[in-house]
Design a protein around this motif. Structure first.
Motif, PDB file in Angstrom:
ATOM      1  N   VAL A 123       0.867  -1.184   0.000  1.00 29.51           N
ATOM      2  CA  VAL A 123       0.000   0.000   0.000  1.00 29.51           C
ATOM      3  C   VAL A 123       0.898   1.226   0.000  1.00 29.51           C
ATOM      4  N   LEU A 124       0.664   2.118  -0.960  1.00 27.94           N
ATOM      5  CA  LEU A 124       1.391   3.390  -1.038  1.00 27.94           C
ATOM      6  C   LEU A 124       0.390   4.517  -0.857  1.00 27.94           C
ATOM      7  N   ILE A 125       0.642   5.358   0.157  1.00 25.90           N
ATOM      8  CA  ILE A 125      -0.223   6.500   0.439  1.00 25.90           C
ATOM      9  C   ILE A 125       0.631   7.755   0.334  1.00 25.90           C
ATOM     10  N   ILE A 126       0.228   8.670  -0.557  1.00 25.23           N
ATOM     11  CA  ILE A 126       0.964   9.924  -0.736  1.00 25.23           C
ATOM     12  C   ILE A 126       0.001  11.092  -0.572  1.00 25.23           C
ATOM     13  N   ASP A 127       0.336  11.965   0.350  1.00 28.75           N
ATOM     14  CA  ASP A 127      -0.473  13.141   0.671  1.00 28.75           C
ATOM     15  C   ASP A 127       0.082  14.381  -0.039  1.00 28.75           C
ATOM     16  N   ASP A 128      -0.811  15.248  -0.464  1.00 28.73           N
ATOM     17  CA  ASP A 128      -0.457  16.570  -1.019  1.00 28.73           C
ATOM     18  C   ASP A 128       0.367  16.506  -2.294  1.00 28.73           C
ATOM     19  N   VAL A 129      -0.112  15.762  -3.291  1.00 26.45           N
ATOM     20  CA  VAL A 129       0.644  15.613  -4.539  1.00 26.45           C
ATOM     21  C   VAL A 129       0.803  16.917  -5.307  1.00 26.45           C
ATOM     22  N   GLN A 130       0.047  17.934  -4.957  1.00 19.84           N
ATOM     23  CA  GLN A 130       0.203  19.222  -5.653  1.00 19.84           C
ATOM     24  C   GLN A 130       1.608  19.783  -5.462  1.00 19.84           C
ATOM     25  N   PHE A 131       2.301  19.356  -4.405  1.00 17.85           N
ATOM     26  CA  PHE A 131       3.651  19.850  -4.144  1.00 17.85           C
ATOM     27  C   PHE A 131       4.714  19.197  -5.036  1.00 17.85           C
ATOM     28  N   LEU A 132       4.295  18.322  -5.938  1.00 21.28           N
ATOM     29  CA  LEU A 132       5.220  17.764  -6.926  1.00 21.28           C
ATOM     30  C   LEU A 132       5.352  18.682  -8.149  1.00 21.28           C
ATOM     31  N   ALA A 133       4.614  19.772  -8.141  1.00 22.88           N
ATOM     32  CA  ALA A 133       4.631  20.704  -9.275  1.00 22.88           C
ATOM     33  C   ALA A 133       6.056  21.137  -9.606  1.00 22.88           C
ATOM     34  N   ARG A 134       6.350  21.117 -10.893  1.00 22.68           N
ATOM     35  CA  ARG A 134       7.642  21.565 -11.431  1.00 22.68           C
ATOM     36  C   ARG A 134       8.833  20.755 -10.914  1.00 22.68           C
ATOM     37  N   LYS A 135       8.586  19.546 -10.466  1.00 27.38           N
ATOM     38  CA  LYS A 135       9.664  18.638 -10.035  1.00 27.38           C
ATOM     39  C   LYS A 135       9.623  17.436 -10.974  1.00 27.38           C
ATOM     40  N   GLU A 136      10.056  17.665 -12.205  1.00 29.96           N
ATOM     41  CA  GLU A 136       9.879  16.689 -13.279  1.00 29.96           C
ATOM     42  C   GLU A 136      10.507  15.332 -12.988  1.00 29.96           C
ATOM     43  N   GLN A 137      11.721  15.315 -12.470  1.00 28.18           N
ATOM     44  CA  GLN A 137      12.390  14.043 -12.210  1.00 28.18           C
ATOM     45  C   GLN A 137      11.660  13.243 -11.124  1.00 28.18           C
ATOM     46  N   THR A 138      11.207  13.946 -10.095  1.00 22.98           N
ATOM     47  CA  THR A 138      10.461  13.279  -9.017  1.00 22.98           C
ATOM     48  C   THR A 138       9.136  12.747  -9.558  1.00 22.98           C
ATOM     49  N   GLN A 139       8.477  13.547 -10.387  1.00 26.73           N
ATOM     50  CA  GLN A 139       7.234  13.089 -11.003  1.00 26.73           C
ATOM     51  C   GLN A 139       7.466  11.850 -11.852  1.00 26.73           C
ATOM     52  N   ASN A 140       8.556  11.848 -12.596  1.00 22.56           N
ATOM     53  CA  ASN A 140       8.882  10.710 -13.444  1.00 22.56           C
ATOM     54  C   ASN A 140       9.086   9.452 -12.597  1.00 22.56           C
ATOM     55  N   GLU A 141       9.795   9.592 -11.495  1.00 20.37           N
ATOM     56  CA  GLU A 141      10.023   8.439 -10.614  1.00 20.37           C
ATOM     57  C   GLU A 141       8.706   7.938 -10.022  1.00 20.37           C
ATOM     58  N   LEU A 142       7.861   8.858  -9.572  1.00 18.84           N
ATOM     59  CA  LEU A 142       6.571   8.463  -9.020  1.00 18.84           C
ATOM     60  C   LEU A 142       5.706   7.792 -10.089  1.00 18.84           C
ATOM     61  N   TYR A 143       5.742   8.312 -11.291  1.00 26.04           N
ATOM     62  CA  TYR A 143       4.996   7.715 -12.399  1.00 26.04           C
ATOM     63  C   TYR A 143       5.400   6.246 -12.592  1.00 26.04           C
ATOM     64  N   ASN A 144       6.698   5.988 -12.608  1.00 21.99           N
ATOM     65  CA  ASN A 144       7.189   4.618 -12.789  1.00 21.99           C
ATOM     66  C   ASN A 144       6.805   3.720 -11.618  1.00 21.99           C
ATOM     67  N   ILE A 145       6.945   4.232 -10.408  1.00 23.86           N
ATOM     68  CA  ILE A 145       6.556   3.465  -9.219  1.00 23.86           C
ATOM     69  C   ILE A 145       5.058   3.176  -9.251  1.00 23.86           C
ATOM     70  N   PHE A 146       4.280   4.189  -9.593  1.00 24.35           N
ATOM     71  CA  PHE A 146       2.825   4.046  -9.685  1.00 24.35           C
ATOM     72  C   PHE A 146       2.475   2.898 -10.641  1.00 24.35           C
ATOM     73  N   ASN A 147       3.048   2.916 -11.830  1.00 21.89           N
ATOM     74  CA  ASN A 147       2.737   1.887 -12.826  1.00 21.89           C
ATOM     75  C   ASN A 147       3.100   0.494 -12.342  1.00 21.89           C
TER      76      ASN A 147
END
Length: 181
Positions: A123-147
């Motif tokens: 189970v992965l719980i992430i709060d306040d994803v709006q704070f990922l704005a303009r953090k492209e590399q972090t978003q990319n990593e989360l995208y891969n983990i999510f998938n």
């Protein structure tokens, strides 16, 4: 040695931090959550996920104005899942903490360890994803983990202060994943 004392102190601080986090979260339960018209749907979805993770609302994305109830609801869901399924690997984090952890892993060249940690979660719980704005590399990593988690039928719970389509600062492909919930 001086180094082992530093390591020991760091380990103790990390353990104390985990305990503080757990104690704080254990105050939040679905039983003591105050339900009102604006959060009834989110509460019902979290309650269903807490009862049967992986069976309904996966991913689960909840959103609402700042400071109202999202963090309480996410932590209450975490506490309830953990109480029922003690053997499962569950992580609750904020987008800021995830970003900090990602940046530290990149600096230490231990990104694979970070990936393994998150990919092993049930189970992965992430709060306040709006704070990922303009953090492209972090978003990319989360995208891969999510998938990876989604494809493995692992539960994903996310919160933000706006609906996914309104998070225009996030990459479209990540927003599209959030919209599944």
């Amino acid at each position: 040695t001086k180094q082992s004392k530093k390591t020991s102190k760091a380990t103790k601080q990390k353990e104390a931090s985990k305990e503080t986090s757990k104690n704080r979260a254990s105050r939040y339960t679905l039983k003591n959550f105050v339900i009102w018209p604006d959060n009834q749907l989110a509460f019902s979805a979290c309650e269903a996920v807490a009862r049967k993770p992986w069976k309904s609302y996966n991913p689960l994305y909840i959103y609402g104005d700042v400071g109202l109830w999202k963090t309480h609801l996410l932590q209450a869901t975490w506490v309830n899942i953990e109480a029922r399924l003690k053997w499962k690997k569950i992580v609750y984090t904020t987008a800021d903490k995830f970003t900090t952890e990602y940046v530290a892993a990149v600096k230490k060249r231990s990104i694979e360890r970070l990936r393994e940690k998150y990919r092993e979660m049930d189970v992965l719980i992430i709060d306040d994803v709006q704070f990922l704005a303009r953090k492209e590399q972090t978003q990319n990593e989360l995208y891969n983990i999510f998938n990876i988690l989604y494809d493995a039928d692992k539960q994903i719970i996310i919160s933000g202060d706006r609906a996914p389509k309104e998070l225009t600062e996030l990459e479209p492909r990540l927003r599209s994943r959030f919209e599944w919930g």
